[in-house]
Design a protein around this motif. Structure first.
Motif, PDB file in Angstrom:
ATOM      1  N   ILE A 131       0.843  -1.209   0.000  1.00 23.89           N
ATOM      2  CA  ILE A 131       0.000   0.000   0.000  1.00 23.89           C
ATOM      3  C   ILE A 131       0.870   1.248   0.000  1.00 23.89           C
ATOM      4  N   PHE A 132       1.918   1.206   0.807  1.00 21.17           N
ATOM      5  CA  PHE A 132       2.841   2.350   0.825  1.00 21.17           C
ATOM      6  C   PHE A 132       3.394   2.610  -0.582  1.00 21.17           C
ATOM      7  N   ILE A 133       3.776   1.556  -1.235  1.00 19.73           N
ATOM      8  CA  ILE A 133       4.361   1.724  -2.576  1.00 19.73           C
ATOM      9  C   ILE A 133       3.334   2.281  -3.552  1.00 19.73           C
ATOM     10  N   LYS A 134       2.098   1.779  -3.461  1.00 17.11           N
ATOM     11  CA  LYS A 134       1.046   2.312  -4.330  1.00 17.11           C
ATOM     12  C   LYS A 134       0.851   3.814  -4.082  1.00 17.11           C
ATOM     13  N   LEU A 135       0.839   4.192  -2.815  1.00 16.48           N
ATOM     14  CA  LEU A 135       0.632   5.604  -2.511  1.00 16.48           C
ATOM     15  C   LEU A 135       1.819   6.437  -3.001  1.00 16.48           C
ATOM     16  N   TYR A 136       3.005   5.858  -2.862  1.00 17.19           N
ATOM     17  CA  TYR A 136       4.197   6.561  -3.319  1.00 17.19           C
ATOM     18  C   TYR A 136       4.148   6.760  -4.833  1.00 17.19           C
ATOM     19  N   GLU A 137       3.791   5.701  -5.536  1.00 15.54           N
ATOM     20  CA  GLU A 137       3.730   5.786  -6.998  1.00 15.54           C
ATOM     21  C   GLU A 137       2.698   6.792  -7.470  1.00 15.54           C
ATOM     22  N   ASN A 138       1.678   7.023  -6.627  1.00 14.15           N
ATOM     23  CA  ASN A 138       0.624   7.951  -7.013  1.00 14.15           C
ATOM     24  C   ASN A 138       0.769   9.322  -6.360  1.00 14.15           C
ATOM     25  N   GLY A 139       1.956   9.591  -5.872  1.00 12.07           N
ATOM     26  CA  GLY A 139       2.227  10.922  -5.343  1.00 12.07           C
ATOM     27  C   GLY A 139       1.557  11.236  -4.024  1.00 12.07           C
ATOM     28  N   LEU A 140       1.149  10.201  -3.304  1.00 14.25           N
ATOM     29  CA  LEU A 140       0.498  10.451  -2.015  1.00 14.25           C
ATOM     30  C   LEU A 140       1.429  10.195  -0.836  1.00 14.25           C
ATOM     31  N   ALA A 141       2.666   9.780  -1.140  1.00 11.07           N
ATOM     32  CA  ALA A 141       3.655   9.625  -0.080  1.00 11.07           C
ATOM     33  C   ALA A 141       4.890  10.400  -0.504  1.00 11.07           C
ATOM     34  N   GLU A 142       5.502  11.088   0.422  1.00  9.54           N
ATOM     35  CA  GLU A 142       6.713  11.826   0.068  1.00  9.54           C
ATOM     36  C   GLU A 142       7.660  11.859   1.251  1.00  9.54           C
ATOM     37  N   GLN A 143       8.911  12.096   0.910  1.00 11.71           N
ATOM     38  CA  GLN A 143       9.919  12.181   1.950  1.00 11.71           C
ATOM     39  C   GLN A 143      10.344  13.625   2.061  1.00 11.71           C
ATOM     40  N   LYS A 144      10.357  14.150   3.261  1.00 10.30           N
ATOM     41  CA  LYS A 144      10.827  15.524   3.400  1.00 10.30           C
ATOM     42  C   LYS A 144      11.467  15.730   4.757  1.00 10.30           C
ATOM     43  N   LYS A 145      12.314  16.713   4.797  1.00 14.24           N
ATOM     44  CA  LYS A 145      12.958  17.056   6.053  1.00 14.24           C
ATOM     45  C   LYS A 145      11.981  17.942   6.811  1.00 14.24           C
ATOM     46  N   ALA A 146      11.719  17.593   8.028  1.00 12.90           N
ATOM     47  CA  ALA A 146      10.728  18.387   8.746  1.00 12.90           C
ATOM     48  C   ALA A 146      11.014  18.363  10.229  1.00 12.90           C
ATOM     49  N   LYS A 147      10.567  19.421  10.856  1.00 11.17           N
ATOM     50  CA  LYS A 147      10.644  19.464  12.307  1.00 11.17           C
ATOM     51  C   LYS A 147       9.504  18.598  12.814  1.00 11.17           C
TER      52      LYS A 147
END
Length: 951
Positions: free
Chosen positions: A144-160
């Motif tokens: 599911i994570f991969i599906k969401l990633y492929e569809n732009g619903l998961a992202e990696q970012k630097k955040a507080k």
RNA sequence: GGGCGAGUGGCGGAACUGGCAGACGCGCGAGACUUAAAAUCUCGUUCCCUUUACGGGAGUGUGGGUUCGAGUCCCACCUCGCCCACCA
């Protein structure tokens, strides 16, 4: 414990039927071929302690009762169960008792299931059990994570992000309660880390809009609405200048001498109407402009020495502020802190040069990270202005002049109690003067947009969902980092990325998960180019495990897909497929605790919407109906480990039996508000069960030739009342109605026929499944009365029984194949110290074992070896229907009121009496009380009362 | 500070759209059975007045209001619980 026990042999009865139900697969559902699906879901528990406590027993019984009722109404009720045993809660418990989470969770889940859930008498389909830490499950969580990633619903970012120093991991916003960790209560710190996020904010509007139509408990809907926090406001852009001074410049169009424009600052506000009173601007410590000042990109003063002195001060303040935990900030109370930047923002409306400050009361990640201060009409701004001697200008006065326009009203504001925030009329505000606040807000927004100084915007409080955890006990995030290809998701055929079984699993606290210390895990090859690469070492937030589990239950035996929908369907039609999916999802009814309002329940809605967007499914809400149950308290307080007031149901099941415990818990109060656990009242329930037992075994009472009129009428009223009460989750009043019936039935001259007695027994069956089964078997099945008793619904049941015996064979196969599957899954993965395959298959085997039910005290004759023998259980028989003509009363009693007070009661009035006749009867009845008075009017409320108005 | 919910006998709690407040259960009291106790059964149990039957009065957190009639609707306030919270 010294409780009144039932006098019949409840211990052996309960043991006997629990086993029989299991062996006959009574509650197992044919997912593929069910005709009237009813997906009855209860929030699966997480074993974060040694035993399930009475709160679980209460809530799950509440779910079971409606399930049993629906089953008797002919629905194919699917009541699955599993364990949410992956994640931080279980791991923390494992740390506490110093056992490896894998062994511990397997052991605890088994115990919950075998010694507690199976004993309490729920109609659970255990053939569909799932546990979130089984590789056969988390394979799909990763997918599911991969599906969401492929569809732009998961992202990696630097955040507080929120960091719990005790759990040594990051937490999502929803998991920080009042600045403390949801799990352990430790103060949460802020850390800047590279994290994975799900873009839940993408659906903010939809999550909010759907709240208007979904059938959920109101309090949950409100909690979600607040959490999403949609606000319509405006972003106002101010010029930032240096070499200026506070206050209104004489030449607002032309800058004061030496003033120099160096940038802009954007502030979000919902109250632009008060902008004539704006006297300062405050930036969050994380604000871009602050960074620029600190880096020297923006100079505050021309002279370097003055500049660097100021920068030192700002740096000191910002560093302190950023490192402060939320709790520390709050602990300082309302006392405002801050640092002046030396810069000014220009209020275009007035020409006022607003000093630009930095303060930690402004949040970096809400709005624009900058606020415009109107100290006269915002308490926080007022406190800040007072603290630093900033000017306070009143622009709103009280709307009503009735207090004669006291000095308080439009004079200077010197005390916080004078700060008006919500209502009033504009003053000192140019073209807004005299308008009320609501109109002024709109007018000002129009004006600012016209001038190009502002832009209407909508903001949400909701933040993206942080799903990375620096812990061992979770599903590894299935991502590989390659120097050439960058971030590469693990291909589906390589899933699951298995969690290696290691001895060093405890969190280290260095900002990385324990997996980072396992080279065999970390070092891998890039799935794209084959070059050496490194695995992501964080694991998933456990709320991701539970965000989709209800999709999996019906399809738990399918290896090739997480669940079957047309877009996922592959080849296999012999197992539940996309046709079945349409029948079972969305979930018909979901019952659970209100504490999950903004956590689990928000995530399930997000995941469902994401699935829809990806094209996996064609609906956007996971549950047709959600009902929040209340909490059992102890001495008026929440049960908690720290208070040491946790009640374990096992002791009560030993002492009074599961039936009595179930009924007692349900009798405490309505399901949605629960009650206080105090075992004083238990004797009422055990007494009742004894009476039922005695009545049903007294053939003069329960096998009479003819049912006597009074109790027969009561029976039919009870059928109606209990049915309605169950539909409304008012089990407490349903039970009281059953008691009333028994009280009438117990009267000397009252008796029922066998058929009618069994109707009562069926009404009781959802509440007390064991005793009712025992009696039913004895007086209906074994006595050869089945055809007589069930003659009204034989046709329906015959079909049903046939289905059931076919199904039995099928589900036997499913169970054995699933144990093979999970064993195969974990052993086929060759990561280091792979989860021992025998562990997995052992656990799957215990899925069908009866060890616990068959303990030493075994005087239960095992006649259940041959599962194909037809078993006629009360729990799959027809729910009784009531006869309208028997409920109707021929006579009624009508109270007579005089001026609203009941004075007399007219008895034995025929129900079909004419209104005029009744009125004159009533007047005659109260004649002596109204002599010498005028009868003004006589009101008749049909079938209720007569009200005589006299003067 | 904001949101949601709740305040009814000694206790847990009933009371559909305003219509006999206190269902049901606990506890308590009296009685029956018993040598006795437990269990069971019967009766009673909101408070106050009347020796009593009969009867009368008060009463659903507090104060007002609407209504023939308010636990229920409206306004103000008090208390408690849960959730959220320096969210602009």
């Amino acid at each position: 414990m010294n409780l009144r026990k039932p006098s019949y042999d409840y211990q052996n009865i309960e043991k006997k039927w629990a086993k029989k139900w299991q062996d006959s697969h009574l509650y197992e559902v044919d997912i593929q071929n069910a005709k009237k699906p009813f997906y009855n879901l209860w929030m699966f528990p997480y074993p974060s302690g040694a035993k399930m406590h009475v709160g679980h027993a209460f809530a799950s019984t509440g779910s079971d009762i409606i399930g049993r009722y629906k089953r008797m109404q002919g629905y194919d009720v699917f009541q699955p169960m599993g364990f949410d045993a992956f994640g931080i809660h279980g791991e923390n418990y494992a740390i506490k008792v110093n056992e490896h989470p894998w062994h511990l969770m397997e052991k605890l889940s088994d115990e919950f299931r075998d010694t507690q859930f199976k004993r309490i008498g729920h109609g659970i389909d255990w053939s569909k059990e799932l546990r979130t830490y089984w590789p056969s499950y988390y394979k799909w969580t990763q997918w599911i994570f991969i599906k969401l990633y492929e569809n732009g619903l998961a992202e990696q970012k630097k955040a507080k992000v929120n960091w719990c120093p005790s759990c040594k991991t990051v937490l999502a916003d929803e998991q920080v309660i009042g600045g403390e960790c949801e799990r352990c209560g430790t103060q949460v710190e802020k850390r800047e880390l590279e994290q994975w996020f799900f873009k839940i904010t993408k659906f903010a509007d939809k999550l909010l809009k759907n709240l208007n139509h979904i059938d959920w408990s109101k309090r949950i809907v409100e909690a979600q609405r607040n959490w999403i926090g949609k606000k319509e406001g405006i972003e106002i852009t101010y010029d930032v200048v240096r070499n200026s001074k506070p206050g209104v410049s004489d030449e607002s169009e032309n800058s004061p001498q030496g003033e120099e424009k160096i940038g802009k600052v954007v502030c979000f506000t919902t109250r632009p109407d008060t902008n004539f009173g704006a006297t300062f601007v405050v930036l969050a410590p994380e604000h871009d402009l602050v960074k620029k000042i600190l880096s020297g990109e923006i100079k505050v003063y021309d002279e370097d020495s003055k500049n660097s002195e100021l920068i030192e001060q700002i740096k000191k303040y910002v560093t302190e502020a950023i490192n402060k935990s939320d709790v520390e900030r709050l602990a300082e109370g309302k006392k405002k802190t801050g640092a002046f930047t030396g810069l000014y923002a220009v209020n275009q409306l007035t020409g006022y040069r607003m000093p630009l400050w930095i303060s930690d009361f402004v949040l970096g990640d809400y709005g624009t990270g900058a606020v415009v201060g109107v100290p006269a009409h915002d308490t926080r701004d007022f406190e800040f202005a007072k603290e630093f001697g900033l000017e306070i200008i009143r622009v709103v006065k009280s709307a009503d002049d009735s207090d004669g326009g006291s000095a308080d009203d439009d004079g200077e504001i010197t005390d916080i109690s004078q700060v008006q925030e919500d209502e009033g009329v504009m003053i000192n505000s140019g073209f807004l003067n005299g308008m009320n606040i609501q109109d002024a807000i709109e007018k000002m927004k129009d004006y600012l947009e016209e001038k190009g100084w502002g832009k209407r915007v909508v903001t949400f409080r909701l933040r993206d969902w942080s799903i990375s955890r620096q812990r061992y006990w979770g599903a590894p995030i299935p991502v590989v980092y390659c120097d050439k290809c960058g971030t590469v998701p693990v291909p589906e055929e390589d899933l699951p990325v298995e969690l290696p079984f290691v001895d060093e699993w405890k969190p280290s606290g260095d900002g990385k998960g324990p997996l980072a210390n396992i080279p065999e895990f970390v070092n891998t090859t890039c799935p794209k180019c084959g070059a050496p690469a490194k695995r992501e070492t964080d694991t998933f937030d456990n709320f991701l495990d539970s965000a989709w589990y209800f999709f999996r239950y019906p399809f738990v035996n399918r290896e090739d897909v997480p669940f079957a929908t047309p877009s996922l369907e592959k080849s296999d039609d012999s197992e539940p497929n996309s046709e079945a999916f349409k029948k079972w999802l969305p979930v018909t009814l979901y019952l659970g605790g209100p504490e999950h309002a903004v956590l689990h329940l928000m995530y399930t809605r997000f995941i469902t919407m994401a699935f829809e967007e990806i094209g996996l499914i064609d609906f956007d809400e996971p549950f047709e109906r959600f009902v929040a149950h209340g909490h059992i308290t102890m001495g008026g307080k929440k049960m908690s480990k720290s208070l040491g007031n946790i009640v374990i149901p096992d002791d009560y099941m030993n002492e009074i039996g599961a039936d009595a415990l179930r009924m007692y818990l349900m009798f405490l109060g309505p399901l949605e508000s629960a009650g206080d656990f105090n075992d004083d009242g238990i004797s009422g329930i055990t007494k009742f069960l004894d009476r039922v037992w005695n009545l049903m075994h007294d053939s003069a009472k329960s096998q009479s030739d003819k049912s006597s009129e009074k109790v027969l009428k009561k029976l039919h009223k009870t059928i109606k009342g209990v049915s309605e009460d169950i539909e409304n989750f008012k089990y407490n009043t349903a039970i009281s109605k059953l008691m009333e019936l028994v009280n009438v039935w117990n009267e000397k001259s009252e008796s029922l026929t066998l058929v009618d007695s069994v109707k009562f027994l069926k009404l009781l069956a959802p509440f007390a499944p064991f005793i009712t089964e025992e009696i039913y078997q004895e007086i209906v099945v074994e006595a050869g009365n089945y055809d007589v008793v069930e003659k009204d619904c034989l046709s329906r049941r015959n079909v049903k029984q046939k289905d059931a015996s076919e199904k039995v064979l099928q589900s036997n196969e499913l169970v054995s194949s699933s144990s093979l599957n999970s064993a195969k899954l974990s052993s086929s993965l060759d990561s280091p110290n792979s989860l021992n395959s025998s562990d997995t298959s052992d656990s799957s085997k215990s899925l069908t074992s009866n060890d616990v039910l068959d303990d030493g005290n075994n005087n239960v004759t095992d006649t259940t070896e041959n599962v194909s023998t037809e078993f006629i259980s009360i729990h799959v028989q027809c729910w009784p229907e009531y006869d309208k003509s028997l409920i109707a009363e021929n006579f009624m009693s009508i109270p007579v009121q005089i001026n609203g007070k009941v004075k007399r009661v007219l008895k034995n009035i025929p129900v079909d009496i004419e209104e005029e006749d009744l009125k004159s009867l009533a007047l005659k009845e109260v004649q002596d009380l109204i002599v010498g008075k005028d009868v003004v009017k006589v009101i008749y409320v049909k079938d209720r009362l007569i009200s005589v108005v006299v003067r």
